[in-house]
Design a protein around this motif. Structure first.
Motif, mmCIF file in Angstrom:
data_model
loop_
_atom_site.group_PDB
_atom_site.id
_atom_site.type_symbol
_atom_site.label_atom_id
_atom_site.label_comp_id
_atom_site.label_asym_id
_atom_site.label_seq_id
_atom_site.Cartn_x
_atom_site.Cartn_y
_atom_site.Cartn_z
ATOM 1 N N PHE A 124 -37.906 10.379 -34.564
ATOM 2 C CA PHE A 124 -38.020 10.977 -36.068
ATOM 3 C C PHE A 124 -39.002 12.248 -35.584
ATOM 4 O O PHE A 124 -39.911 12.366 -34.731
ATOM 5 C CB PHE A 124 -38.615 10.134 -36.914
ATOM 6 N N ALA B 39 -42.448 8.462 -36.957
ATOM 7 C CA ALA B 39 -42.144 7.120 -37.830
ATOM 8 C C ALA B 39 -42.912 5.785 -37.324
ATOM 9 O O ALA B 39 -42.073 4.996 -37.232
ATOM 10 C CB ALA B 39 -40.647 7.125 -38.319
ATOM 11 N N LEU B 40 -43.851 5.930 -36.789
ATOM 12 C CA LEU B 40 -44.212 4.624 -36.041
ATOM 13 C C LEU B 40 -44.771 3.850 -37.283
ATOM 14 O O LEU B 40 -45.233 4.188 -38.163
ATOM 15 C CB LEU B 40 -45.538 4.851 -35.177
ATOM 16 N N PHE B 41 -44.931 2.614 -37.126
ATOM 17 C CA PHE B 41 -45.307 1.560 -38.177
ATOM 18 C C PHE B 41 -46.683 1.713 -38.330
ATOM 19 O O PHE B 41 -47.227 1.166 -37.316
ATOM 20 C CB PHE B 41 -44.630 0.143 -37.839
ATOM 21 N N PRO B 42 -47.308 1.890 -39.360
ATOM 22 C CA PRO B 42 -48.657 2.171 -39.337
ATOM 23 C C PRO B 42 -49.477 1.019 -39.309
ATOM 24 O O PRO B 42 -50.599 1.170 -38.850
ATOM 25 C CB PRO B 42 -48.806 2.961 -40.776
ATOM 26 N N ASN C 41 -41.684 13.226 -37.318
ATOM 27 C CA ASN C 41 -43.123 12.600 -37.450
ATOM 28 C C ASN C 41 -43.184 11.318 -36.712
ATOM 29 O O ASN C 41 -44.279 10.570 -37.089
ATOM 30 C CB ASN C 41 -43.382 12.481 -38.824
#
Lengths: 350, 247
Positions: free
Chosen positions: A82, A86-89, A84
């Motif tokens: 993605f 889209a890492l899991f914050p 941005n």
């Protein structure tokens, strides 16, 4: 031949209609924002559902509106990077990467450790994405995507959020990390430079329609279509009138051109890239007398907006010329005439 | 006033205070807390569930459903109480059905307290959960899907933690609303000491009976609890966020 698609989707005031046949290597989709390139990528991944059509990955039909096949994204084995990332914050680097793992749970820890090493993330295992630099985040996203061994990977504008210096480094990094990847890669971008650098094959999209597909260098050399030439970054265009088998008259520039190849009747425009025009000393064939309208000084080149001196109302065009050093004055380099080399004149149709 | 007399006066006051406290029937507090906890649990799961469902609806249907689910928040609690009474009354089909088939009585029982509080607290939970979900980057869901994660794993492992602060403050607000609920509770569950009399119901009936000491005592208790709740929200929702000051 790894990926094949032919999809249609209608929106209010916009319809997407793309046909693609992936060749080996990296494919690029180049288009302005709103041209439907991200939508195409999302359809392949299964995030969006087209109204009709067919998508085949490595001989596996993942979507077919006629046969009512529509595999869930989970089953498509398509990696998606993605814009941005889209890492899991709320998850650490380690846990993020583990999320992409498919297969035997007993081998998970070992494989995650392996990918952490491969993507140079040692020591960052327990960090949260918000504690990482842009480059590290991208590597986590790559590792998380690659650990699942996807059959195709899709890159959605991977560098558009980055500034110059970091962009160069990350582009090189990404090329290194992905050079061993055996599957196919599709990259979506609005930057002609990225497309040129990364992709051996290119598809140009305009308003949801494919205009041209082919080998990247060839597309830049002979875009064939006006919109294609614009997408590859050409700024100078003029409508033409055919005067003979090898002659056209550029209506907007009020200039006669001699063309090497034979001019077909479909040609409506001629274009030339600002870098290809050369200074000349005297008038002659394919030569224009120069009247400068505007200067722009760029970092490494001068940029001039020039006009045909012999025609008052003619449309100006851009000419770029490399600087020799920073002391050079913009005015010093202005020639009396500019030569339009016939081999660089692009004949375009609508 | 001689010192001796002053001391005696004080001792009498202390005795009175001790006597007052020892004579209190603490069941309203206990019932309030018990109702609050159970109603919050119900409102939590129902609110999160509905918020999740509503995120999948198209805009038109979403606006209508959202309106229906928010009704208990904007209507006077007595209206909610009236509707619940209509539904659960033993003289009406559904109430009769519950009693005959499951031996469940709602009106004038603790179950009624819980149902009334749940209905009133639900919109707070639901709206906070929905607002929190709307803040979650939808690409996280898509990323989870392309990575092969199941929908329920994406929801519980990715979305819920990412929506954490909003969900937490929704839960606390729902709890606060549930322990303070008066209108719907008094209509559905009534005011039976030791059974359905909650603190807020107690305040109303003690005041009506002229027992201002007792009512005042419960008021102090409620103020303390409410303050703790608000402080808890601030701590929870401020966690992990940079507190930016407007200066």
């Amino acid at each position: 031949m790894a990926i094949e698609l032919d999809i249609q989707k209608n929106f209010k005031g916009f319809s997407l209609n793309v046909k693609l046949k992936g060749q080996d290597g990296t494919m690029g989709i180049l288009g302005a924002s709103g041209s439907g390139k991200s939508m195409t990528l999302r359809s392949i991944a299964g995030i969006e559902t087209p109204d009709s059509g067919k998508i085949v990955i490595n001989g596996r039909t993942v979507f077919d509106s006629e046969q009512k096949i529509n595999l869930r994204p989970q089953e498509r084995r398509v990696g998606y990077l993605f814009q941005n990332y889209a890492l899991f914050p709320t998850m650490t680097v380690e846990k993020n990467i583990a999320c992409g793992f498919r297969g035997d749970k007993n081998e998970m820890a070992e494989k995650v450790a392996d990918y952490i090493k491969r993507y140079h993330l040692e020591g960052l295992e327990k960090h949260l994405p918000s504690q990482l630099s842009g480059g590290q985040q991208q590597r986590v996203a790559l590792a998380r995507m690659m650990i699942g061994e996807p059959e195709v990977i899709l890159l959605d504008e991977p560098f558009s959020a980055l500034d110059g210096y970091l962009k160069d480094i990350l582009q090189r990094d990404m090329q290194n990390f992905l050079k061993d990847y055996k599957g196919d890669m599709i990259m979506v971008t609005h930057s002609r430079d990225e497309a040129y650098k990364f992709c051996s094959q290119l598809t140009l999209l305009h308003n949801g329609k494919e205009i041209l597909t082919g080998e990247t260098r060839q597309i830049f050399e002979k875009p064939q279509y006006l919109e294609a030439a614009k997408l590859t970054g050409c700024k100078n265009f003029s409508a033409v009138q055919k005067m003979g088998p090898h002659q056209v008259y550029a209506l907007d520039w009020e200039l006669m051109f001699h063309i090497q190849e034979e001019v077909s009747d479909e040609i409506t425009h001629v274009g030339i890239r600002g870098h290809w025009m050369r200074p000349a000393n005297e008038s002659g064939e394919n030569v224009m007398a120069v009247q400068v309208e505007e200067y722009i000084e760029n970092t490494f080149e001068h940029q001039y907006l020039i006009r045909n001196k012999e025609a008052d109302g003619s449309t100006p065009l851009w000419w770029m010329c490399q600087k020799k050093d920073f002391q050079e004055k913009t005015e010093d380099r202005v020639p009396a005439y500019l030569y339009f080399p016939p081999e660089h004149l692009m004949l375009l149709k609508k | 006033m001689p010192l001796k007399r002053q001391k005696r006066q004080l001792r009498i006051q202390q005795n009175n205070m001790g006597e007052f406290l020892s004579e209190i029937n603490w069941t309203p507090l206990w019932i309030s807390m018990k109702t609050g906890v159970v109603a919050t649990i119900i409102a939590f799961f129902l609110g999160v569930f509905c918020a999740r469902k509503i995120m999948k609806l198209k805009p038109g249907a979403r606006a209508i459903m959202d309106g229906i689910l928010t009704m208990p928040l904007v209507l006077p609690p007595t209206v909610a109480g009236f509707c619940l009474l209509l539904l659960f009354s033993l003289k009406r089909p559904f109430g009769k059905f519950l009693l005959q088939n499951f031996d469940i009585k709602v009106v004038q029982t603790w179950t009624g307290c819980v149902i009334a509080a749940s209905v009133i607290a639900f919109p707070l939970m639901y709206r906070n959960a929905r607002a929190a979900f709307e803040q979650v980057d939808v690409n996280l869901i898509y990323a989870g899907r392309t990575l092969g994660m199941s929908e329920s794993r994406i929801f519980w492992k990715v979305i819920m933690p990412a929506a954490g602060p909003g969900i937490a403050s929704g839960t606390v607000l729902a709890f606060a609303r549930a322990i303070g609920e008066y209108g719907a509770t008094s209509m559905l569950a009534g005011n039976i000491l030791g059974k359905t009399r909650t603190v807020s119901v107690a305040i109303a009936s003690e005041t009506a009976a002229g027992n201002f000491d007792m009512a005042g005592f419960w008021v102090v208790v409620i103020i303390l609890i409410s303050f703790l709740v608000v402080a808890a929200i601030n701590i929870v929702s401020g966690r992990g966020m940079q507190t930016r000051r407007w200066i």
